[in-house]
Design an enzyme around this catalytic site. Structure first.
Site, PDB file in Angstrom:
ATOM      1  CG  ASP A  67      28.291  41.377  39.442  1.00 55.39           C
ATOM      2  OD1 ASP A  67      29.361  41.099  40.015  1.00 55.39           O
ATOM      3  OD2 ASP A  67      27.724  40.589  38.656  1.00 55.39           O
ATOM      4  NE  ARG A  68      30.635  44.567  47.955  1.00 52.42           N
ATOM      5  CZ  ARG A  68      30.242  44.525  49.217  1.00 52.42           C
ATOM      6  NH1 ARG A  68      28.995  44.140  49.497  1.00 52.42           N
ATOM      7  NH2 ARG A  68      31.049  44.865  50.194  1.00 52.42           N
TER       8      ARG A  68
END
Length: 286
Positions: free
Chosen positions: A152-153
């Site tokens: 994820d980011r």
């Protein structure tokens, strides 16, 4: 699998200064080659003749030396006929098989390991114009490649990127149980009772999850945890701790299926070695 084996927090030990020695005058040479991290260990595939042992090795089956043994043992066929001579020259259009399966040199395949920084999205493009892994690859890779799985980011660490669809499918399938190790920093110390709960298994909204290993990070505070896990479920590491009332403030993947962050600084990439590619192709729950 001990977490400390693959990741130890703290400052790197400075290297001792080298003794200065005057350089001898040398002739001006041609421009140096690009840095190794920007140069894939392969060349574009061509329709050409190969020695059979090189053909088998370039197909990712094994090393050149091991290919000699397989060929001598009669395990390789060319156009339906067993060929036991490693130096046999294949021709364009030949059908080479190993254990009944057709194999081909995969010289156009690209295998990249990235140490993803925080704030980067694991996609090749983004409609909101946010920074993606493609921004890091730009100018370094011309082939069309894709990430194996996602981070994820806000998660940092190891990300495998390739255009080998078969390998991507293999490593992504739950049955292969690809081991990942994460270094987690929490907003508060992890209570021993919660440590035991994670170790024995938790029930989340999408079912039971049990980690392969968990430990407090050596010589760090009790809010720094190492977890070994093979599940690829969405945001699984963050959800494990959130279910117990903790916030993950930093999440870093430090190990993936036999690959580590050694000599790979944040935001940098390197191409896998031939040995690493063979290891992944013959992956066996590492």
């Amino acid at each position: 699998m001990a977490f400390e084996k693959f990741y130890k927090p703290g400052k790197a030990k400075p290297e001792p200064e080298k003794e200065y020695k005057p350089r001898k005058p040398v002739r001006k040479s041609a421009p140096s080659k690009p840095r190794a991290e920007l140069t894939p260990p392969v060349e574009p595939a061509k329709e050409e003749s190969y020695r059979l042992n090189k053909y088998v090795s370039n197909a990712g089956i094994c090393s050149r030396r091991k290919a000699d043994e397989l060929i001598a043992a009669g395990e390789v066929e060319v156009n339906g006929v067993v060929v036991a001579e490693p130096g046999y020259k294949t021709q364009p259009g030949d059908k080479v098989t190993y254990k009944g399966k057709t194999i081909k040199p995969q010289e156009q395949m690209i295998y990249i390991l990235m140490n993803k920084p925080k704030g980067v999205i694991t996609t090749m493009s983004d409609e909101k114009d946010r920074k993606t892994i493609m921004d890091i690859l730009k100018g370094k890779v011309t082939a069309r490649v894709y990430p194996v799985g996602r981070l994820d980011r806000e998660t940092t660490g190891l990300l495998l990127i390739t255009n080998d669809g078969d390998l991507t499918k293999k490593l992504s399938h739950p049955s292969h149980e690809v081991k990942k190790i994460y270094h987690i920093t929490l907003n508060k110390a992890l209570a021993e009772s919660d440590f035991v709960k994670i170790k024995t298994g938790l029930t989340l909204e999408d079912g039971i999850i049990k980690v392969d290993g968990i430990s407090y990070v050596k010589d760090a505070q009790a809010n720094e945890i190492g977890i070994t896990i093979h599940s690829g479920r969405n945001r699984i590491v963050r959800r494990i701790f959130e279910s117990l009332g903790y916030e993950v403030t930093h999440l870093d993947r430090v190990y993936y299926g036999g690959l580590t962050k050694k000599d790979l600084p944040r935001s940098r990439i390197r191409f896998l070695t031939k040995q690493e590619i063979i290891m992944l192709k013959h992956f066996n729950k590492k």
